[in-house]
Write an enzyme that holds these catalytic residues in place. Structure first.
Site, PDB file in Angstrom:
ATOM      1  N   GLU A  64       0.831  -1.221   0.000  1.00 18.33           N
ATOM      2  CA  GLU A  64       0.000   0.000   0.000  1.00 18.33           C
ATOM      3  C   GLU A  64       0.859   1.262   0.000  1.00 18.33           C
ATOM      4  OE1 GLU A  64      -3.008   0.363  -0.630  1.00 18.33           O
ATOM      5  OE2 GLU A  64      -3.487  -1.760  -0.624  1.00 18.33           O
TER       6      GLU A  64
HETATM    7  C1  FAD Z   1       2.614  -9.409   0.511  1.00 21.79           C
HETATM    8  C2  FAD Z   1       2.348  -8.346  -0.493  1.00 21.79           C
HETATM    9  C3  FAD Z   1       1.051  -8.103  -0.898  1.00 21.79           C
HETATM   10  C4  FAD Z   1       0.802  -7.156  -1.883  1.00 21.79           C
HETATM   11  N1  FAD Z   1      -0.477  -7.003  -2.347  1.00 21.79           N
HETATM   12  C5  FAD Z   1      -0.673  -6.219  -3.424  1.00 21.79           C
HETATM   13  C6  FAD Z   1      -1.947  -6.171  -4.044  1.00 21.79           C
HETATM   14  O1  FAD Z   1      -2.902  -6.816  -3.613  1.00 21.79           O
HETATM   15  N2  FAD Z   1      -2.099  -5.420  -5.155  1.00 21.79           N
HETATM   16  C7  FAD Z   1      -1.077  -4.692  -5.669  1.00 21.79           C
HETATM   17  O2  FAD Z   1      -1.281  -4.026  -6.650  1.00 21.79           O
HETATM   18  N3  FAD Z   1       0.139  -4.705  -5.095  1.00 21.79           N
HETATM   19  C8  FAD Z   1       0.365  -5.457  -3.988  1.00 21.79           C
HETATM   20  N4  FAD Z   1       1.605  -5.501  -3.426  1.00 21.79           N
HETATM   21  C9  FAD Z   1       2.672  -4.755  -4.035  1.00 21.79           C
HETATM   22  C10 FAD Z   1       3.198  -3.617  -3.190  1.00 21.79           C
HETATM   23  O3  FAD Z   1       2.292  -2.571  -3.181  1.00 21.79           O
HETATM   24  C11 FAD Z   1       4.554  -3.257  -3.749  1.00 21.79           C
HETATM   25  O4  FAD Z   1       5.441  -4.268  -3.368  1.00 21.79           O
HETATM   26  C12 FAD Z   1       5.035  -1.919  -3.278  1.00 21.79           C
HETATM   27  O5  FAD Z   1       4.249  -0.897  -3.829  1.00 21.79           O
HETATM   28  C13 FAD Z   1       6.494  -1.697  -3.635  1.00 21.79           C
HETATM   29  O6  FAD Z   1       6.743  -1.978  -4.960  1.00 21.79           O
HETATM   30  P1  FAD Z   1       7.967  -2.930  -5.354  1.00 21.79           P
HETATM   31  O7  FAD Z   1       7.853  -4.170  -4.583  1.00 21.79           O
HETATM   32  O8  FAD Z   1       8.020  -3.040  -6.820  1.00 21.79           O
HETATM   33  O9  FAD Z   1       9.239  -2.164  -4.832  1.00 21.79           O
HETATM   34  P2  FAD Z   1       9.953  -0.951  -5.506  1.00 21.79           P
HETATM   35  O10 FAD Z   1       8.983   0.018  -6.009  1.00 21.79           O
HETATM   36  O11 FAD Z   1      10.949  -1.469  -6.480  1.00 21.79           O
HETATM   37  O12 FAD Z   1      10.693  -0.325  -4.283  1.00 21.79           O
HETATM   38  C14 FAD Z   1      11.915  -0.834  -3.734  1.00 21.79           C
HETATM   39  C15 FAD Z   1      12.446   0.187  -2.735  1.00 21.79           C
HETATM   40  O13 FAD Z   1      12.726   1.407  -3.410  1.00 21.79           O
HETATM   41  C16 FAD Z   1      12.045   2.491  -2.837  1.00 21.79           C
HETATM   42  N5  FAD Z   1      11.592   3.396  -3.881  1.00 21.79           N
HETATM   43  C17 FAD Z   1      10.938   3.084  -5.016  1.00 21.79           C
HETATM   44  N6  FAD Z   1      10.704   4.181  -5.737  1.00 21.79           N
HETATM   45  C18 FAD Z   1      11.223   5.204  -5.071  1.00 21.79           C
HETATM   46  C19 FAD Z   1      11.297   6.615  -5.314  1.00 21.79           C
HETATM   47  N7  FAD Z   1      10.776   7.159  -6.391  1.00 21.79           N
HETATM   48  N8  FAD Z   1      11.904   7.367  -4.380  1.00 21.79           N
HETATM   49  C20 FAD Z   1      12.428   6.828  -3.271  1.00 21.79           C
HETATM   50  N9  FAD Z   1      12.391   5.530  -3.005  1.00 21.79           N
HETATM   51  C21 FAD Z   1      11.796   4.714  -3.893  1.00 21.79           C
HETATM   52  C22 FAD Z   1      10.878   1.880  -2.109  1.00 21.79           C
HETATM   53  O14 FAD Z   1      10.460   2.694  -1.018  1.00 21.79           O
HETATM   54  C23 FAD Z   1      11.455   0.549  -1.653  1.00 21.79           C
HETATM   55  O15 FAD Z   1      12.124   0.708  -0.443  1.00 21.79           O
HETATM   56  C24 FAD Z   1       1.870  -6.419  -2.415  1.00 21.79           C
HETATM   57  C25 FAD Z   1       3.166  -6.629  -1.966  1.00 21.79           C
HETATM   58  C26 FAD Z   1       3.417  -7.593  -1.030  1.00 21.79           C
HETATM   59  C27 FAD Z   1       4.832  -7.830  -0.606  1.00 21.79           C
END
Ligand code: FAD
Lengths: 274, 603
Positions: free
Chosen positions: B448
């Site tokens: 989220e």
């Molecule tokens: C158990 C679980 C359930 C989930 N359920 C859902 C769901 O039902 N539906 C759905 O759509 N998604 C879901 N998600 C996805 C979740 O919302 C994403 O994992 C989250 O938004 C982060 O995206 P990412 O994993 O690609 O990490 P990334 O976006 O790659 O981020 C990696 C790190 O980089 C940092 N970062 C990224 N961009 C920036 C920036 N511009 N500036 C500074 N820091 C940055 C982040 O804070 C993080 O620490 C779920 C995830 C998990 C683990």
């Protein structure tokens, strides 16, 4: 079938560590109240006896719940109306201390007015654990009784086949209605209760039913009457006097003994258990 | 006493602090009374305790499996969710027009917190379904509400939210799922894949409606070109037949915690289930073309508050477990007791253990209070008497949402860690539930919107919005509390009020300075520190509010232990936590660019 269920609220047994004694009286302020679990089983049993298990919403009789207590004990009654009871009566006792005998005598008067086919009660209240009201009431009414029921089957609403657990098995008793029956925990097992309408194969979920939200709203409109204790019995003086309460002694620390001989000696001389 | 949440605490928050009973004067809540609220809470507590909590361990141990394309979950999950739906809990907060009970949001969320505490893995399914239904009620057409929301209300259909893709998590604007309109224009075919989808596939409900963000070719780039689609797993074919839509599970994710919630990589339109001989998942546009982000935020905002509340609920149950353990674990003697033959004392007698318990209490109870405060703002925004009051509530909600999501996620995670610590070595084993609670809670700073994303939302968007108006509103509420505390004529209240007043003033000063820095990179370099500092100020304010109520009601009630506990937790927060704000704000104010100038190669 019309069923009367007496119901008591008890201080939440999980909060027993909060119970305080002051000048020989229990301090009840700040305690959380819960319906006595065995009474909840009685209400569940009454509901099962007055419905067809597969169509729980169509009632085939009436369930009246009654409690003795101050105004705020009505919450407990409303909760039961929420799970499906049809009507409630609160016998106003204020905060006065009463005993099981007063309750039984007042209930007798209430039964004579309400004329239920069956009084279903819990086998005991988990606060005082006296376990007397049902038996006393049956005696005062001169009705047959069956206690600690683990199963009930209605025989055409004329009699009940009541199963009681005893050492090594189950006794089945047939009681003619009207009667007083008290229930035990096993009564809320999936197949313990059969009304005249319940299909033989029907199984309820284990335990007591939940109050659905819509039923909680509907319960607000169900009748809840107030009756004065004095109108039911002219003699509301308890026969049992509570002289004092004391909390169980805190557990003392254990001691290490050197050998079995010393253990046996001390069990004999100090603990006096062997 | 429940090991999930303290009912006494919920009553305190709802009735003594938020005064939700006064809401019953408003049309929307007029059928309610404290009695119905209490009855609902009892129903929630019972279903959570009897149907959700018992399989929490099992769901953790037997994570979801894909067997012949079918998701297999422990068999207890389905009846638990059926009990939830049968009790009418899906629609508890919804309007009467969909059969809802129109409960105030604070009561609904307090009730839902029981499920989050009991078994967050199972609770996620209704969490998502309720969120999806509320989104559709706000943005869907009448037919869509009838088609999708109605079966959701009875628990026959579950919902999901599909934003993330493997290459686009935080950066939603970079998603590549496409939605191509059919020649007639009334339906779309979707192609692409969605990663991390909670509740993405299962046999728990007859149907699943995925709310999917996708781009319609030809639209503007980035988030402005994103639209929202309802894509059911099963669609209606000719003659009402159930036809499998072209959505399939590619694989399941194997998670650290939250295992009861199946989490899937979904393929849309890969041709596994062709419809009318063609690949492409059939979907319907929800809301306006290219208006997908706005609609999805409806669900996300609600979910963010619930995620925060979930973190708080886990913190709460972990606290209650460690408290019970501390009361029953004899170990060591009081300082100064030299006689080794005296019995050992329970560890709750040791100051350091009490420190860990107080920290948990301050985090968990404070976070639950904040969550319910936000839920109450949702009702204010919807039903307050004047437009002015409704707008103010909306602004407060905007600025508090990133805090209500992130603060509990960070600090109640720390709380669950302390719960393990209180258990000593036993806490580190799977024989006690606190390590599971810790693993479950570890998700909350990630999904989220990660902690970092929330930080940028707060400092980059919510604070500067409308010339800083939301922050002014918030500060005004804090000052009102401070004024009430100053009016209480005891030294303690005066001191707390003074400490908070100083921090509120500092926060204003530092905020102005940072926002004046011009360069966005500089402004946001320490956004996470700013988020944490602001969160701490908000929680100090919350604790002062709670302490004022406790102080007022202590005189007339005999359960003074409860109120004394509140005052002690407030004192703890002001003594141990609030002082951390000073250095954090000093760092933010210094516009330190260590993180900006750090080069990748130097690591
Ligand atoms: C158990 C679980 C359930 C989930 N359920 C859902 C769901 O039902 N539906 C759905 O759509 N998604 C879901 N998600 C996805 C979740 O919302 C994403 O994992 C989250 O938004 C982060 O995206 P990412 O994993 O690609 O990490 P990334 O976006 O790659 O981020 C990696 C790190 O980089 C940092 N970062 C990224 N961009 C920036 C920036 N511009 N500036 C500074 N820091 C940055 C982040 O804070 C993080 O620490 C779920 C995830 C998990 C683990």
């Amino acid at each position: 079938m019309k069923i009367l269920v007496p119901l008591k609220r008890v201080a939440d047994p999980d909060n027993a560590n909060k119970v305080k004694v002051n000048a020989g009286k229990l301090v009840t302020t700040g305690l959380e109240w819960k319906p006595n679990p065995f009474d909840e089983y009685a209400v569940e049993t009454a509901l099962r006896l007055t419905e067809n298990g597969t169509a729980t919403k169509t009632r085939q009789g009436e369930v009246v719940v009654v409690t003795f207590g101050p105004k705020d004990s009505e919450t407990t009654l409303r909760a039961m109306l929420g799970t499906g009871a049809d009507r409630a009566i609160r016998v106003d006792t204020g905060d006065d201390q009463i005993d099981g005998d007063v309750v039984a005598r007042a209930l007798k008067a209430l039964v004579e007015k309400e004329k239920p086919d069956l009084v279903l009660c819990g086998k005991q209240a988990v606060d005082g654990d006296s376990g007397q009201v049902g038996q006393q009431l049956a005696e005062y009414l001169g009705w047959p009784q069956a206690t600690f029921a683990g199963s009930i089957e209605s025989e055409g609403d004329k009699a009940l086949l009541v199963g009681r657990e005893v050492d090594g098995g189950t006794i089945k008793l047939r009681v003619e209605l009207p009667a007083v029956v008290s229930v035990d925990l096993r009564i809320v097992a999936p197949k313990s209760v059969k009304s005249v309408h319940t299909p033989a194969t029907h199984a309820y979920p284990e335990g007591v039913r939940f109050a659905a939200l819509m039923a909680i709203m509907a319960a607000k409109k169900k009748p809840l009457a107030e009756v004065k204790l004095a109108d039911l019995t002219s003699d509301a003086a308890p026969k049992i006097q509570y002289l004092d309460y004391e909390l169980p002694p805190a557990r003392k620390a254990g001691v290490k003994v050197k050998d079995v001989t010393e253990l046996v000696t001390r069990l004999k001389t100090e603990a006096k258990v062997v | 006493m429940s090991m999930l949440l303290s009912r006494r605490d919920l009553s305190f928050l709802l009735y003594e602090w938020l005064d939700v009973e006064s809401l019953t004067k408003r049309e929307r809540f007029s059928l309610h009374s404290r009695e119905t609220f209490d009855a609902v809470l009892s129903t929630c507590e019972r279903i959570a305790t009897e149907r959700f909590a018992p399989h929490a361990k099992k769901s953790d141990e037997e994570e979801p499996k894909l067997v012949d394309d079918v998701v297999v979950l422990p068999r207890e999950v389905k009846p638990a969710l059926a009990a939830f739906a049968e009790a009418g809990l899906v629609t508890a907060g919804m309007g009467a027009e969909v059969g809802g009970m129109q409960l105030p949001m604070a009561v609904e969320k307090a009730g839902f917190a029981y499920f989050l505490a009991a078994n967050v893995g199972t609770a996620s399914y209704p969490l998502l379904t309720i969120g999806a239904a509320n989104l559709l009620l706000a943005y869907g057409s009448e037919e869509q509400i009838e088609r999708y929301v109605t079966p959701m209300t009875t628990g026959h259909t579950f919902g999901t939210m599909c934003l993330s893709e493997e290459h686009a998590g935080s950066s939603v604007g970079d998603i590549s799922t496409r939605a191509v309109p059919s020649p007639s224009g009334d339906r779309y075919r979707l192609f692409g894949s969605k990663m991390w989808i909670s509740g993405g596939d299962h046999e728990l409900s007859e149907n699943i409606v995925h709310l999917v963000l996708a781009k319609v070719p030809g639209g503007p780039p980035g988030t402005k070109g994103i639209s929202l689609f309802a894509v059911p797993k099963w669609i209606e074919g000719a003659g009402g037949a159930r036809v499998r839509n072209d959505v399939s599970v590619v694989g399941l994710n194997h998670k650290m915690g939250y295992r009861g919630t199946v989490n899937a990589l979904l393929a849309f339109g890969d041709g596994k289930h062709t419809i009318d001989g063609e690949a492409g998942a059939v979907g319907e546009l929800v809301g306006e073309l290219h208006g997908g982000m706005k609609a999805m935020f409806h669900m996300m905002n609600e979910a963010r508050i619930t995620v925060g509340l979930g973190a708080a609920a886990l913190g709460s149950t972990a606290f209650l477990h460690s408290l019970a353990y501390a009361r029953s674990r004899p170990q060591g003697r009081k300082l100064g007791e030299r006689d080794a033959t005296t019995p050992q004392v329970p560890i709750v007698a040791h100051a350091d253990v009490k420190r860990m318990l107080l920290a948990q209490k301050a985090y968990a109870e404070g976070a639950i209070a904040l969550g319910l405060y936000c839920a109450n703002l949702v009702d204010e925004a919807r039903t307050a008497d004047t437009e002015e009051a409704r707008d103010e509530a909306k602004r407060l909600l905007e600025i508090l949402t990133p805090i209500a999501k992130s603060w509990p996620s960070q600090h109640c995670l720390e709380g669950t860690s302390l719960a393990i610590q209180v258990h000593g070595g036993y806490g580190y084993t799977r024989d006690y539930p606190v390590e599971r609670m810790y693993r479950d809670n570890r998700l909350n700073p990630i999904h989220e919107g990660t902690h970092g994303i929330q930080a940028m939302d707060l400092l980059g968007r919510k604070v500067p919005m409308q010339g800083g108006r939301a922050l002014f509103d918030l500060a005004a509420r804090m000052r009102a509390t401070i004024a009430r505390a100053l009016a209480v004529r005891d030294e303690g209240s005066q001191r707390l009020a003074g400490a908070l007043e100083a921090m509120v003033a500092r926060l204003g000063e530092v905020t102005a300075k940072v926002l004046g820095a011009g360069d966005p990179e500089k402004i946001l370099a320490n956004a996470a520190v700013y988020l944490e500092a602001t969160g701490h100020v908000v929680l100090a304010w919350t604790w002062l509010e709670l302490a004022l109520v406790a102080g007022k009601n202590m005189g007339r009630a005999e359960d003074s232990d409860f109120y004394r506990g509140k005052l002690a937790a407030c004192r703890y927060f002001f003594a141990y936590e609030l002082p951390k704000v000073g250095p954090m704000l000093a760092l933010v104010e210094s516009l330190d660019t260590t993180t900006v100038t750090m080069k990748d190669a130097w690591f």
